[in-house]
Enzyme design. Structure first.
Site, mmCIF file in Angstrom:
data_model
loop_
_atom_site.group_PDB
_atom_site.id
_atom_site.type_symbol
_atom_site.label_atom_id
_atom_site.label_comp_id
_atom_site.label_asym_id
_atom_site.label_seq_id
_atom_site.Cartn_x
_atom_site.Cartn_y
_atom_site.Cartn_z
ATOM 1 N N GLU A 60 0.822 -1.223 0.000
ATOM 2 C CA GLU A 60 0.000 0.000 0.000
ATOM 3 C C GLU A 60 0.851 1.267 0.000
ATOM 4 O O GLU A 60 0.590 2.213 -0.745
ATOM 5 C CB GLU A 60 -0.936 0.040 1.219
ATOM 6 C CG GLU A 60 -2.083 -0.945 1.173
ATOM 7 C CD GLU A 60 -1.718 -2.306 1.742
ATOM 8 O OE1 GLU A 60 -0.548 -2.511 2.111
ATOM 9 O OE2 GLU A 60 -2.618 -3.159 1.814
ATOM 10 N N HIS A 129 -11.988 -4.461 8.401
ATOM 11 C CA HIS A 129 -12.525 -4.488 7.036
ATOM 12 C C HIS A 129 -13.839 -3.723 6.955
ATOM 13 O O HIS A 129 -14.747 -4.117 6.239
ATOM 14 C CB HIS A 129 -12.761 -5.933 6.568
ATOM 15 C CG HIS A 129 -11.542 -6.657 6.112
ATOM 16 N ND1 HIS A 129 -10.470 -6.896 6.908
ATOM 17 C CD2 HIS A 129 -11.225 -7.189 4.898
ATOM 18 C CE1 HIS A 129 -9.539 -7.567 6.232
ATOM 19 N NE2 HIS A 129 -9.977 -7.746 5.001
#
Lengths: 325, 343
Positions: A60, A129
């Site tokens: 990321e 999440h």
């Protein structure tokens, strides 16, 4: 003009940006994976090739940094994170580098990157999440933040974000992907920093963000049947904030609810309340009401999840609170 | 002697470099040295406040690498980047004015010593976050790879950087996409106060890079022609589309991590080690070599030194006579155009 879903509008914006500007490219983990970005990048690799629609390793921070560097070199990258939760790994690149660069070097190098953070929650995905942390990015000088709540805005704001000379965080919400409305076929911009009055009203102003715009509209319908007239405002851009639009509405109604699906402490809702208080204290008829997530991580189990995420009934209750007694 | 390789003095082998280039290498190293030593004095005199991480002793690395780059190639640096800025051709007066926090500084007084910029010569910035500019350099390389221009990116970093995760992400991404980027590792044996052997089990930075798929070499970072040759090979590879390289330059910073002190008094390293590396001075040895092969006379070297001293003094005069930024402009440059705080 055709009826399109929110997901289709996002997809079409990507396609038209890639087709109309050779500086634009798309990069992120899962660009070729239909489940990662929920059809919003469908067909892009086939049409534009893997040199301009680039799938990447998970990295990321590295991938975000690469998009930032490419923007400094004059490209217009869209780097996406399939979930905002994973963007935390790129925080150093986003804040220390991307957001500070233009200022830190006296305006000599700008960073026209669009960082796309996707909110993907529900279905028992739990704390890592499910997040939608708008406020921590709004807090950072040098970063613009947009949060489209409709298909029309989803397309127009993405185009405006990519064309802006500054870093823009574009937050789209998978709970809205199936929402449909008329969306122009041609490319267009929704200007950054301009909010929208979704429904006019005279008794209460509800400023709502992301999926809570839709919930606020539903609540307003119900409240209308009780003769409470609600004005719903979607700021669309969280930074720079169209505060005049909100303040003018509150001057008219004298009451404010802020509905923001993020945590409450130092959140966007508190920011709006503070901005409004400092400008309209003497005309507010009641204290500002907040509809936010609880100050807790996101739970997994469906029963807890249902209690965790606010909806139209929470907004309804917040408005009714003004008229208790 | 703790953690000191103490290699013999550099031996110079030159091949197909014309005299003017050899002189440029020496002059550039002298210019960096003079800048840094003058800054050190000004810090001691408390005329410069911004934390300065001095490059003294490492001049051969920036000079050798930048000599292999074109003006339009990109460069990214670190908190210790005065040398990179000067070697790439950044304006001396603008750099000195930045040390003094003046409006005429290269970053208009917003950046300080650790944040230098000169887009006109390809320097898009330096990051004081360790490893922070690595992925950004991969990004400019990605941009040029998409455009197919052949522009190369050089990114400098210290020996502590492979201890950061993002270095590995960046190296992997660069190798995977065969991007035109060169990682220059200035291994000066210390990361802030910590010696290499206290941070890593193995002294193997170049091998780690190689395992990620980068072309990887180790050179004597005090030997400016050796650095140049390694950089030239890496630049050629990158420009021709063969992908990224890693050059480990073994060198030594004379002064401490930050500021003008030597860190010997703090017990962070010993005097013998410092003396051994000062004896390997990259400038003294290279100047001696150029004199020994008849390219320069001793008088020429002294003349060059006088010229460099004059240049730096001019930069100091420019800086101290420049205005401070206007506090009314405090929030200028937060956003470019169209929003609040416009430029």
């Amino acid at each position: 003009m055709t009826i399109k879903s929110y997901a289709k509008a996002v997809n079409e914006a990507h396609e038209q940006l890639l087709a109309s500007d050779e500086r634009v490219f798309v990069i992120g983990q899962g660009v070729e994976s239909p489940w990662c970005v929920g059809t919003t990048t469908l067909g892009l690799v086939a049409r534009f090739g893997s040199e301009r629609v680039i799938d990447t390793p998970i990295s990321e921070a590295g991938v975000t940094g690469a998009a930032i560097g490419a923007a400094m070199a004059g490209m217009r990258p869209i780097v996406f994170h399939p979930r905002m939760d994973f963007m935390y790994l790129a925080m150093d690149q986003i804040i220390n580098h991307c957001a500070h660069w233009y200022y830190m070097f006296g305006g000599r190098v700008n960073v026209p990157v669009t960082i796309r953070g996707i909110i993907n929650r529900g279905n028992e995905q739990a704390a890592q999440h499910s997040q939608s942390p708008f406020a921590m990015y709004v807090h950072v000088p040098g970063l613009k933040v947009v949060c489209p709540a409709s298909p029309y805005d989803a397309k127009g704001l993405l185009v405006a974000a990519v064309r802006d000379d500054n870093p823009v965080l574009y937050i789209d919400d998978r709970w809205l992907y199936t929402l449909e409305e008329e969306v122009p076929d041609e490319i267009y911009e929704v200007p950054l920093g301009k909010g929208r009055v979704c429904r006019e009203g005279s008794d209460v102003t509800v400023v709502a963000v992301s999926y809570l715009v839709r919930e606020a509209m539903k609540a307003a319908d119900i409240l209308a049947s009780e003769r409470i007239s609600v004005e719903v405002i979607d700021p669309r851009t969280l930074k720079p904030l169209d505060i005049d639009l909100i303040v003018n509405s509150v001057k008219k109604t004298g009451r404010l609810v802020v509905a923001d699906p993020d945590w409450p402490c130092c959140g966007f809702s508190e920011h709006v309340a503070a901005a409004v208080y400092s400008r309209t204290f003497n005309i507010l008829k009641n204290p500002v009401q907040f509809v936010t997530l609880p100050d807790a991580p996101v739970p997994a189990g469906t029963s807890l999840e249902k209690a965790y995420f606010p909806d139209k009934s929470d907004i309804f209750q917040a408005v009714k609170h003004f008229f208790a007694e | 002697m703790n953690n000191c390789l103490c290699p013999p003095p550099p031996e110079f082998r030159i091949n197909r470099i014309d005299d003017s280039k050899l002189k440029w290498l020496l002059l550039t190293m002298m210019r960096i040295r003079e800048f840094e030593e003058r800054v050190a004095e000004l810090v001691i005199e408390k005329k410069i406040i911004t934390p300065c991480h001095l490059y003294t002793g490492q001049e051969a690395v920036a000079s050798g690498v930048c000599h292999a780059l074109r003006k339009d190639d990109y460069l990214f640096g670190t908190h210790r980047s005065h040398g990179h800025y000067i070697a790439k051709g950044g304006d001396l007066k603008a750099a000195m004015a930045e040390m003094f926090g003046r409006a005429t500084g290269c970053s208009k007084g917003r950046g300080g010593s650790m944040h230098l910029v000169a887009p006109e010569v390809g320097i898009l910035g330096t990051s004081s976050i360790v490893a922070g500019s690595l992925p950004i350099a991969v990004g400019t390389a990605l941009a040029e790879s998409i455009r197919g221009t052949g522009r190369v990116t050089a990114v400098f970093h210290g020996d502590g950087v492979p201890e950061e995760g993002i270095w590995h992400e960046s190296a992997n991404l660069a190798a995977l996409k065969r991007l035109p980027v060169i990682f220059i590792c200035e291994n000066n044996l210390y990361c802030t106060h910590m010696a290499l052997d206290k941070r890593r089990v193995h002294d193997n930075l170049h091998r780690v890079a190689k395992e990620h798929g980068l072309e990887s070499v180790v050179v004597d970072g005090n030997n400016v022609p050796d650095v140049y040759y390694a950089a030239r090979d890496a630049v050629n590879r990158a420009r021709e589309g063969y992908g990224p390289s890693f050059i480990e330059c073994r060198t030594y910073r004379w002064r401490g991590h930050v500021g003008p002190n030597y860190d010997v008094d703090l017990g962070l390293r010993n005097q013998d080690e410092l003396d051994a590396w000062v004896a390997r001075c990259p400038i003294k040895h290279f100047a001696g070599f150029l004199v020994s092969i008849g390219i320069l006379s001793k008088n020429d070297v002294e003349e060059m030194q006088r010229g460099v001293s004059f240049e730096i003094e001019e930069a100091v005069s420019f800086a101290v006579s420049s205005p401070f930024p206007d506090p009314a402009d405090l929030t200028r440059y937060v956003f470019k155009g169209g929003a609040s705080n416009d430029d």
